[in-house]
Scaffold this active site. Structure first.
Site, PDB file in Angstrom:
ATOM      1  N   ALA B  14       2.516   2.077 -11.044  1.00 57.74           N
ATOM      2  CA  ALA B  14       2.681   0.626 -10.940  1.00 57.74           C
ATOM      3  C   ALA B  14       1.772   0.043  -9.862  1.00 57.74           C
ATOM      4  CB  ALA B  14       4.146   0.282 -10.642  1.00 57.74           C
ATOM      5  N   CYS B 129       6.685  -2.047   1.560  1.00 58.30           N
ATOM      6  CA  CYS B 129       6.819  -3.397   0.997  1.00 58.30           C
ATOM      7  C   CYS B 129       7.764  -4.288   1.807  1.00 58.30           C
ATOM      8  CB  CYS B 129       7.295  -3.315  -0.443  1.00 58.30           C
ATOM      9  SG  CYS B 129       8.673  -2.187  -0.711  1.00 58.30           S
ATOM     10  N   GLN B 156      16.224  -6.000  -2.978  1.00 61.55           N
ATOM     11  CA  GLN B 156      14.988  -5.375  -3.431  1.00 61.55           C
ATOM     12  C   GLN B 156      14.934  -5.119  -4.934  1.00 61.55           C
ATOM     13  OE1 GLN B 156      14.790  -2.823   0.649  1.00 61.55           O
ATOM     14  NE2 GLN B 156      13.211  -2.308  -0.831  1.00 61.55           N
ATOM     15  N   SER B 159      11.012  -2.565  -9.066  1.00 61.11           N
ATOM     16  CA  SER B 159       9.604  -2.150  -9.058  1.00 61.11           C
ATOM     17  C   SER B 159       9.301  -1.259  -7.862  1.00 61.11           C
ATOM     18  CB  SER B 159       8.683  -3.369  -9.032  1.00 61.11           C
ATOM     19  OG  SER B 159       8.923  -4.135  -7.859  1.00 61.11           O
ATOM     20  N   LYS B 213      12.191   2.400   8.020  1.00 61.76           N
ATOM     21  CA  LYS B 213      10.785   1.980   7.906  1.00 61.76           C
ATOM     22  C   LYS B 213      10.549   0.635   8.578  1.00 61.76           C
ATOM     23  CE  LYS B 213       9.815   4.642   3.738  1.00 61.76           C
ATOM     24  NZ  LYS B 213       9.716   4.627   2.256  1.00 61.76           N
ATOM     25  N   ARG B 235      19.229  -2.266  -3.364  1.00 56.58           N
ATOM     26  CA  ARG B 235      18.486  -2.353  -4.637  1.00 56.58           C
ATOM     27  C   ARG B 235      19.253  -3.254  -5.581  1.00 56.58           C
ATOM     28  NH1 ARG B 235      13.580  -0.840  -4.949  1.00 56.58           N
ATOM     29  NH2 ARG B 235      13.904   1.362  -4.482  1.00 56.58           N
ATOM     30  N   HIS B 242      10.817  -8.809  -3.977  1.00 60.92           N
ATOM     31  CA  HIS B 242      11.871  -8.549  -2.993  1.00 60.92           C
ATOM     32  C   HIS B 242      12.219  -9.849  -2.269  1.00 60.92           C
ATOM     33  CE1 HIS B 242      11.335  -4.398  -3.674  1.00 60.92           C
ATOM     34  NE2 HIS B 242      10.854  -3.993  -2.526  1.00 60.92           N
ATOM     35  N   GLN B 316       6.644  -7.530  -4.753  1.00 57.77           N
ATOM     36  CA  GLN B 316       6.654  -6.198  -4.147  1.00 57.77           C
ATOM     37  C   GLN B 316       5.375  -5.422  -4.470  1.00 57.77           C
ATOM     38  OE1 GLN B 316       7.406  -3.056  -6.047  1.00 57.77           O
ATOM     39  NE2 GLN B 316       7.020  -1.969  -4.150  1.00 57.77           N
TER      40      GLN B 316
END
Lengths: 338, 338
Positions: B14, B129, B156, B159, B213, B235, B242, B316
């Site tokens: 993707a 992202c 989120q 993807s 992160k 998610r 997002h 995203q």
């Protein structure tokens, strides 16, 4: 044991139907059940414990002889009809926001401020769904270490907009798969595959009415006039359970272990928190359940001793609305306040 | 103007496909484009500017003669093959998390820490992202009043789990409408009509790798080793943009007006904040767009002068991944670092 003459105003709506179902499931002693709604829904039939009840159009005289009236209508309809129910001598438990902040009206989550029921003057208000779900998770921790402020982000189901909201999501999903234009009636924008960060109207502060509810109702229910709640309320393509990510700031130190132990012991709360097994609350599994599910309890990054972050889910129509209303009635009976 | 020999590792995924598309749209001068992937995708054909390019299976010699290599593969594959690209003398821009926190590797959002590009030793890392989207909104405010800590809740898109994630949501939605069992392969639980409050694995702290992160990458990108980010990553059944609800705590006082003015002037940010007109960022409208949309800027309830709350959305796959990577390459050229 005494049995009660009960009416539900708004019996054809999502919350009204859920109250019916919860009354069917539980032990509140019922002498008679009257189902009331607007002219549009009058004549609709509901099966209640093997008996067919026809919904009647509400009028000023509908509440004569009633002991207990559940209001499951919007603010305007509540203000128009519920005063008749109070005048008729019934105890009214109102799900709308019409009376929640009136000083003489108790605003009650029985697991948290049950004693407030005793102060009622004919009407007890049921809090907003988001408030109930957040406070069921937060109150046990408030008792341990006193919450000063909260940052809350909500993930709210379309059931908050009633049957029409649920129908709109379904229809949009079908249209989406067929490649057709999405029908938009209930929500201001498409909700299929989208989020809408607005529930209710915004005021000058930039907060929506839904966001203000958690601030104002939270203060009243916890009896903490200085509690500060910074909230972002978001509508999601989820059917009927709300989720909330909550960061709590405490006056006193509190550990993750103590918080989990308190949640585990709380009535109406289920702790689902086993990170190794990927066990945490999710709306799909909280749907149709009575309890509020809490998990992902952890120390906040910016304050390891006086701040916790957690995740909770609850069925918006059950504990977020209908179940809490019925539990208020049950508590009122136990307290001799009905 | 010099043109560059470019390779994309992971061209069938993707993010790899999005890099192709962004290279087609923008002006980065291309001498040749080599598309690399695993054996499974080798032979697949991609149309690039009216030319058919066949994806080749990657091997240790694939990077000979390359000036610029985009890594759009998982951490393990990145570690296996990207060192060959560096050895071959290419500048590598890696989208995986493999090298992001290495001290000698710049981690760059060009609108924020463009100068860090100059310090590269053959590899520049593209942030996660969620980090890119949050910091695009937060950095202009950090420059005004210095952020001490942040509370972030994410919404989120699927993807983030690549093509497979998007396919899984589509298939589950179709199965749901047909009343069939939901196929589950990519995510640990159904994602249709559900939320999953887990992205990546949890560690002892109770935070997921995705949540860490934003904490760790945020410190590195903003050059603020003491920044604290308390994050909940969730998610959602959303395709490819997002959203994030962010509460910022500042060292210095900051007004809503000053914050909005700073966001309005920020490159790559669009302020969408008109509460009377119900104008705010939403994922459906941020999808496929290059900018990060920010709105709902307001003072926090618990601190009217030193804390703000806002809402932001970004695609995203574009700014959250592929576009930022290409912008790093463009900045490297402008800075003479490629």
């Amino acid at each position: 044991m005494r049995a009660y003459h009960i009416a539900i105003l708004g019996a054809s709506g999502a919350v009204g139907k859920e109250i019916c179902q919860i009354l069917e499931e539980r032990d509140l002693p019922i002498a008679s059940l009257k189902l009331l709604a607007s002219k549009r829904s009058a004549g609709e039939k509901i099966l209640f414990r093997d008996e067919v009840i026809v919904i009647e159009e509400v009028n000023a005289h509908s509440f004569q002889g009633m002991d207990l009236v559940f209001g499951a209508v919007d603010e305007k309809t509540a203000k128009r009809f519920l005063p008749y129910a109070i005048s008729a001598g019934a105890l009214v438990i109102d799900n709308s926001s019409a009376y929640r902040l009136k000083p003489q009206v108790p605003l009650v989550i029985p697991q948290i401020n049950r004693e407030d029921i005793k102060k009622h003057q004919g009407l007890i208000a049921n809090p907003n769904c988001t408030t109930i779900i957040a406070l069921m998770a937060a109150a046990p921790l408030h008792r341990l270490a006193k919450i000063k402020s909260m940052v809350v982000s909500t993930y709210q189901a379309v059931s908050g907009a009633g049957h029409a909201g649920m129908e709109e999501l379904k229809k949009q999903m079908q249209a989406e798969l067929r490649g057709e234009a999405l029908p938009i009636q209930v929500f201001p924008y498409p909700i299929a595959y989208n989020l809408i960060p607005q529930i209710g109207d915004f005021d000058e502060s930039g907060y929506s009415s839904e966001e203000w509810k958690l601030q104002r109702e939270g203060r009243k229910i916890l009896h903490e006039p200085n509690l500060c709640v910074t909230c972002t309320c978001v509508r999601l393509p989820i059917m009927r359970a709300h989720s909330e990510a909550i960061t709590l700031f405490f006056e006193d130190a509190i550990s993750v272990e103590a918080a989990k132990a308190a949640l585990k012991e709380s009535e109406g709360v289920i702790l689902l928190d086993e990170k190794e097994q990927a066990v945490y609350p999710m709306p799909l599994f909280a749907s149709g359940k009575d309890d509020i599910y809490v998990g992902r309890v952890r120390a906040s990054m910016h304050d390891q001793t006086h701040s916790l972050t957690l995740w909770c889910c609850g069925d918006q129509l059950r504990k977020g609305a209908a179940l809490n209303a019925v539990q208020i009635a049950e508590a009122a009976i136990e307290l001799g306040a009905l």
